[in-house]
Design an enzyme around this catalytic site. Structure first.
Site, mmCIF file in Angstrom:
data_model
loop_
_atom_site.group_PDB
_atom_site.id
_atom_site.type_symbol
_atom_site.label_atom_id
_atom_site.label_comp_id
_atom_site.label_asym_id
_atom_site.label_seq_id
_atom_site.Cartn_x
_atom_site.Cartn_y
_atom_site.Cartn_z
ATOM 1 N N ARG A 1 48.171 -6.155 -35.329
ATOM 2 C CA ARG A 1 46.902 -6.782 -35.722
ATOM 3 C C ARG A 1 46.330 -6.244 -37.018
ATOM 4 N NH1 ARG A 1 44.131 -5.495 -30.183
ATOM 5 N NH2 ARG A 1 45.526 -3.727 -30.493
ATOM 6 N N CYS B 1 43.658 -0.928 -35.355
ATOM 7 C CA CYS B 1 44.060 -1.416 -34.035
ATOM 8 C C CYS B 1 44.687 -0.250 -33.282
ATOM 9 C CB CYS B 1 44.990 -2.632 -34.148
ATOM 10 S SG CYS B 1 46.550 -2.329 -35.013
ATOM 11 N N ASP C 1 45.742 -8.799 -28.515
ATOM 12 C CA ASP C 1 46.930 -8.026 -28.884
ATOM 13 C C ASP C 1 48.182 -8.874 -28.638
ATOM 14 O OD1 ASP C 1 48.955 -6.224 -29.249
ATOM 15 O OD2 ASP C 1 48.066 -4.648 -28.006
HETATM 16 P P1 4NP Z 1 48.729 -3.403 -32.515
HETATM 17 O O1 4NP Z 1 49.753 -3.794 -31.324
HETATM 18 O O2 4NP Z 1 47.747 -2.426 -31.903
HETATM 19 O O3 4NP Z 1 48.125 -4.700 -32.866
HETATM 20 O O4 4NP Z 1 49.570 -2.790 -33.618
HETATM 21 C C1 4NP Z 1 50.445 -2.832 -30.592
HETATM 22 C C2 4NP Z 1 51.557 -2.235 -31.137
HETATM 23 C C3 4NP Z 1 52.266 -1.295 -30.408
HETATM 24 C C4 4NP Z 1 51.857 -0.967 -29.130
HETATM 25 C C5 4NP Z 1 50.736 -1.572 -28.593
HETATM 26 C C6 4NP Z 1 50.023 -2.498 -29.319
HETATM 27 N N1 4NP Z 1 52.594 -0.025 -28.377
HETATM 28 O O5 4NP Z 1 52.250 0.206 -27.218
HETATM 29 O O6 4NP Z 1 53.554 0.554 -28.916
#
Ligand code: 4NP
Length: 158
Positions: free
Chosen positions: A18, A12, A127
């Site tokens: 995710r 991800c 997300d």
């Molecule tokens: P992930 O969610 O891609 O599902 O781990 C996110 C976690 C952190 C961030 C964005 C999406 N961020 O911008 O820090």
């Protein structure tokens, strides 16, 4: 020589929401069945390298009997494309990010995670990072569906 066991990585953006949930869901099923497969996850971004999963992700997994608190974030690497047989992107941006760094010739089958799930082809795992805790229940449901689809993909009972 024995055939190589499947190695699967989920990718991800941050590797704290995710992909750790999909990793945890599949890791749990693999352990329960004693399959010995390699299961891992990574982020296309490196901001959360070394971090534990988001508290809300740890909580939803725990409510479903899976401990992901020991996982640590890392950024996807070029050698992932040779270490893994299957690399599953959680959304279209993640998939584009993978294609952008993929070596010309590589072993891994790189695709959208929900493409393995009947009726969900072409869809992204939403997300949940900027939403509330309910979003994480939806992410967990997707992670479970993906984990079972991966088991079926490699011929283990879903
Ligand atoms: P992930 O969610 O891609 O599902 O781990 C996110 C976690 C952190 C961030 C964005 C999406 N961020 O911008 O820090």
């Amino acid at each position: 020589m024995a055939e190589r066991l499947p190695a699967i990585a989920f990718v991800c953006l941050g590797n704290i929401c995710r992909s750790p949930l999909a990793d945890g869901a599949l890791r749990h099923e693999v352990a329960r069945r004693g399959l010995g497969w390699t299961v891992d996850s990574a982020g296309t971004g490196g901001w959360h390298a070394g971090d534990a999963p988001d508290k809300r992700a740890i909580a939803v997994a725990a409510r479903n009997g899976v401990d992901i608190s020991g996982l640590r974030g890392r950024q996807v690497r070029v050698d992932d494309f040779t270490r893994f047989d299957l690399i599953l992107a959680m959304d279209h941006d993640n998939l584009a990010g993978l294609h952008a760094i993929a070596p010309r010739a590589h072993r891994a089958d790189v695709r959208l995670a929900l493409d393995l799930v009947e009726g969900r082809q072409g869809q992204a795992v939403a997300d949940p990072y900027y939403g509330d805790a309910r979003g994480f229940d939806a992410t967990w449901a997707d992670a479970q569906g993906i984990a079972h689809a991966v088991l079926r993909h490699f011929g283990a009972a879903g």
